[in-house]
Write an enzyme that holds these catalytic residues in place. Structure first.
Site, PDB file in Angstrom:
ATOM      1  N   ASP A 235     -10.695 -15.171 -27.465  1.00 23.86           N
ATOM      2  CA  ASP A 235     -10.039 -14.870 -28.738  1.00 23.86           C
ATOM      3  C   ASP A 235     -11.062 -14.296 -29.714  1.00 23.86           C
ATOM      4  O   ASP A 235     -11.634 -15.010 -30.551  1.00 23.86           O
ATOM      5  CB  ASP A 235      -9.394 -16.130 -29.304  1.00 23.86           C
ATOM      6  CG  ASP A 235      -8.293 -16.654 -28.404  1.00 23.86           C
ATOM      7  OD1 ASP A 235      -7.914 -15.935 -27.460  1.00 23.86           O
ATOM      8  OD2 ASP A 235      -7.817 -17.778 -28.627  1.00 23.86           O
TER       9      ASP A 235
ATOM     10  N   ASP B  56       0.858  -1.186   0.000  1.00 27.81           N
ATOM     11  CA  ASP B  56       0.000   0.000   0.000  1.00 27.81           C
ATOM     12  C   ASP B  56       0.887   1.226   0.000  1.00 27.81           C
ATOM     13  O   ASP B  56       1.670   1.448   0.928  1.00 27.81           O
ATOM     14  CB  ASP B  56      -0.909  -0.005   1.236  1.00 27.81           C
ATOM     15  CG  ASP B  56      -1.952   1.105   1.196  1.00 27.81           C
ATOM     16  OD1 ASP B  56      -1.779   2.051   0.402  1.00 27.81           O
ATOM     17  OD2 ASP B  56      -2.921   1.015   1.960  1.00 27.81           O
TER      18      ASP B  56
ATOM     19  N   GLU C  26       0.955   3.441   3.136  1.00 27.73           N
ATOM     20  CA  GLU C  26       1.484   2.973   4.406  1.00 27.73           C
ATOM     21  C   GLU C  26       2.860   2.350   4.190  1.00 27.73           C
ATOM     22  O   GLU C  26       3.081   1.639   3.222  1.00 27.73           O
ATOM     23  CB  GLU C  26       0.548   1.931   5.037  1.00 27.73           C
ATOM     24  CG  GLU C  26      -0.831   2.458   5.383  1.00 27.73           C
ATOM     25  CD  GLU C  26      -0.801   3.444   6.527  1.00 27.73           C
ATOM     26  OE1 GLU C  26       0.159   3.416   7.318  1.00 27.73           O
ATOM     27  OE2 GLU C  26      -1.745   4.258   6.624  1.00 27.73           O
TER      28      GLU C  26
END
Length: 659
Positions: free
Chosen positions: A450, A380, A383
């Site tokens: 695809d 994060d 932090e």
């Protein structure tokens, strides 16, 4: 005969037994069989939750009520399902003379629950309902290659194919959600006269139905009984680079380095198929990928995560074939040669229904793709913490005393475990071409397979993505630019690519992929080198004008990162789609139920992709009750009207809801 037992309403006639029981708030599960006992599988359903149900006998049969939903069954077995306010939601379609007083008594002899015996002991099952309202709209059911958002009137195959994912949960404009809880191959016909669901080989009828006042209530109730996606890891919020295919370690690293040299945001890069020596050898070919550990370390240093493609095919000449054959880890064939796919070698598939085979493949993957240690990566940005992932125990911890990007031996890292905060269990993100009901709880990120590189195909993917979200699969993406073909030097394809790239910014996962023309020459003679790669497929591969457009949207995706994270939290907590139809957020605005070519990216951003070549503007409907601000011009509009939005090549119409 009708009886009440253990909160179940049970009907029996001849060989058939029917169960109706509460299954989650405002919901019922209906099962029927002609076996000697009801099969025990719950299939997509994983939780019953708490219910407040009541069952009573009536003069005509019996009734079961659970919150907002009520079911009634006659003495002769016909079922009707109502909203608690009295509205009829579903009624079985039967035309026979079993009940001569039924208003729909008929001599044509059509059963609502038809069990037709087939060789082998199973049944071809057909479940028929009346179409109670010709104006009903039905959404969800998974991913189909067609442009229709409203599925009423369509005939849908219940089967998985490359670019088709059957996820048989539907939401009705009448106020109910319906799960066909049978994983067998079959068919759904959502006709204006009859709605039918078929399973070509099964032992039981099994469906789940919920009543709700708004689509969001129905969606959240479905997520409560089938599970929600894990929280999307941080690397899923940004941009993913991929192509078919990077042929060597140096080629892939040079692409990653170029993104960094240009200062472009990138979270993840993908090594697609045939990086292995042979199919069924789940490891890097040392000829073309000589030092995977060094490659991963360099990518980690650049802040780029790596995703690796793993195929389930096993070449008969590969190093693991004989062992897997001996241990029964391969699928079997009923007759003929034991070959499931003839592509770059005669192969047979791993038997994924065998737990031992699954464990064998996972151990090979851990051995060859992961170090026998634990990797530290950024958790994060807000932090100063790091996350430690233990691949052996599928767990991770948070701590601040390890170095980002490093690989630590298990014994060394264990010394830190006791001092670290337990951060929960992380699910691996599985990028898949298919899913079924409940796949979301296993971290299934479905891409639309695809597909063609065309505006028609792009239009189909918009319907596919929105219906997948309503079917309970909020993690969804598509190959930006389409998969098959497309020459980066072709002006027409450059226009398509620019339009698709802008739209990809507002998809749950923004992933560039494709098999471009012209083909690259073969770079070797051994291993997977015979599977040639397509042309370059990076954002700078399409000329300077398109590059500047891509750069704008890469930067915009980064700006949206906190917002996208919040949408992923809602998907994890409540099952809320990331891409939302207009009616999902504005069910009381009748026009929103008719709009099929625009949507909401979360609650605040209305996105209207350009889906036609040459278009430089388009009509956009703005839901009533809000003030909408053009993201580019900052012009404000009152909701409840259509506006003409300018759309030069560098601009996708986006409107932001004013708080």
């Amino acid at each position: 005969m009708i009886k009440i037992k253990h909160e179940k309403l049970i009907f029996r006639y001849d060989a058939e037994e029917v169960w109706i029981e509460p299954w989650g708030p405002d919901a019922l599960r209906v099962r029927a069989t002609k076996e000697y006992k009801m099969p025990e599988e719950d299939w997509a359903l994983c939780s019953r939750g708490r219910t407040e149900s009541h069952i009573t006998y009536t003069t005509d049969g019996a009734r079961i009520t659970n919150g907002k939903i009520r079911a009634e069954i006659t003495k002769l077995g016909k079922i009707r399902i109502y909203h608690a306010d009295g509205r009829l939601l579903l009624e079985e379609y039967c035309r026979n003379r079993r009940d001569l007083l039924d208003a729909k008594c008929s001599a044509i002899e059509v059963e609502a629950r038809e069990f037709r015996a087939i060789p082998g002991g199973d049944y071809h099952l057909t479940m028929r309902f009346e179409s109670v309202d010709r104006d009903e709209k039905i959404y969800g059911m998974g991913q189909y290659q067609q442009p229709y958002l409203n599925l009423k009137g369509l005939d849908l195959e219940l089967a998985h194919r490359n670019s088709q994912a059957s996820v048989p949960f539907a939401i009705s404009s009448l106020g109910y959600g319906f799960l066909w809880n049978n994983p067998g191959v079959g068919r759904a016909v959502l006709g204006k006269n009859i709605m039918s669901f078929e399973a070509y080989s099964t032992k039981a009828l099994d469906y789940w139905v919920v009543a709700g006042d708004e689509p969001a209530q129905i969606e959240e109730a479905y997520a409560a009984v089938t599970g929600t996606v894990p929280m999307m890891p941080e690397y899923g919020l940004g941009f993913w680079q991929c192509k078919l295919r990077y042929q060597t370690q140096e080629e892939l690293l040079e692409v990653a380095r170029e993104y960094k040299r240009r200062g472009l945001p990138i979270d993840l890069i993908v090594i697609d198929f045939f990086h292995w020596p042979k199919q069924g050898e789940w490891k890097f070919d040392p000829v073309y990928w000589p030092d995977p550990d060094a490659m991963v370390a360099e990518l980690q240093e650049m802040g780029i995560e790596l995703m690796v493609s793993i195929w389930p095919t096993v070449d008969k000449t590969c190093e693991n074939y004989e062992e897997m054959l001996e241990k029964g880890y391969l699928i079997r064939t009923e007759r003929g040669v034991r070959v499931g796919l003839d592509f770059q070698g005669a192969t047979i598939h791993v038997d994924a229904t065998n737990p031992d085979a699954r464990e064998y493949l996972w151990e090979k993957a851990k051995q060859n793709y992961y170090d026998k240690g634990i990797r530290v990566f950024w958790l994060d940005e807000a932090e100063p913490e790091y996350s430690v992932y233990d691949f052996d125990n599928y767990r991770y911890w948070r701590g601040s005393n390890l170095q980002i990007g490093n690989i630590y031996p298990v014994d060394y890292a264990k010394a830190f475990y006791d001092g670290m905060e337990w951060a929960g269990q992380e699910q691996i993100v599985n990028l898949l071409r298919c899913a079924w009901a409940g796949s979301q709880r296993y971290g299934a990120l479905v891409w639309s397979g695809d597909i063609a590189s065309s505006f028609e195909s792009m239009r189909n993917q918009l319907a596919a993505g929105l219906n997948m979200g309503l079917a309970g699969i909020p993690w969804w993406t598509t190959d930006i630019g389409g998969f098959h073909g497309g020459n980066p030097d072709d002006p027409a394809f450059r226009e398509l690519f620019a339009r698709w790239f802008a739209w990809g910014t507002f998809c749950p996962v923004m992933r560039l992929h494709g098999d471009r023309e012209p083909r690259q020459p073969q770079q070797g003679t051994t291993g997977g080198a015979s599977c040639c790669s397509g042309a370059a497929n990076e954002v700078w591969s399409y000329g300077e004008e398109v590059y500047e457009i891509c750069k704008t949207y890469l930067e915009l995706r980064e700006v949206l990162r906190p917002y996208t994270r919040r949408l992923m939290e809602e998907a994890h907590e409540k099952g809320t789609p990331v891409m939302r139809t207009l009616f999902y957020m504005y069910p009381n605005d009748k026009t929103c139920w008719d709009v099929e070519d625009e949507y909401l990216y979360g609650p605040d951003m209305l996105v209207a992709p350009i889906l036609c070549a040459g278009a430089r503007s388009r009509q956009v409907y703005l839901p009533a009750g809000e003030i909408w601000v053009d993201y580019w011009t900052k012009t404000e509009y009152t909701g409840g009207q259509s506006v003409e939005a300018e759309a030069p090549l560098e601009r996708i119409p986006v409107f932001v809801r004013k708080a």
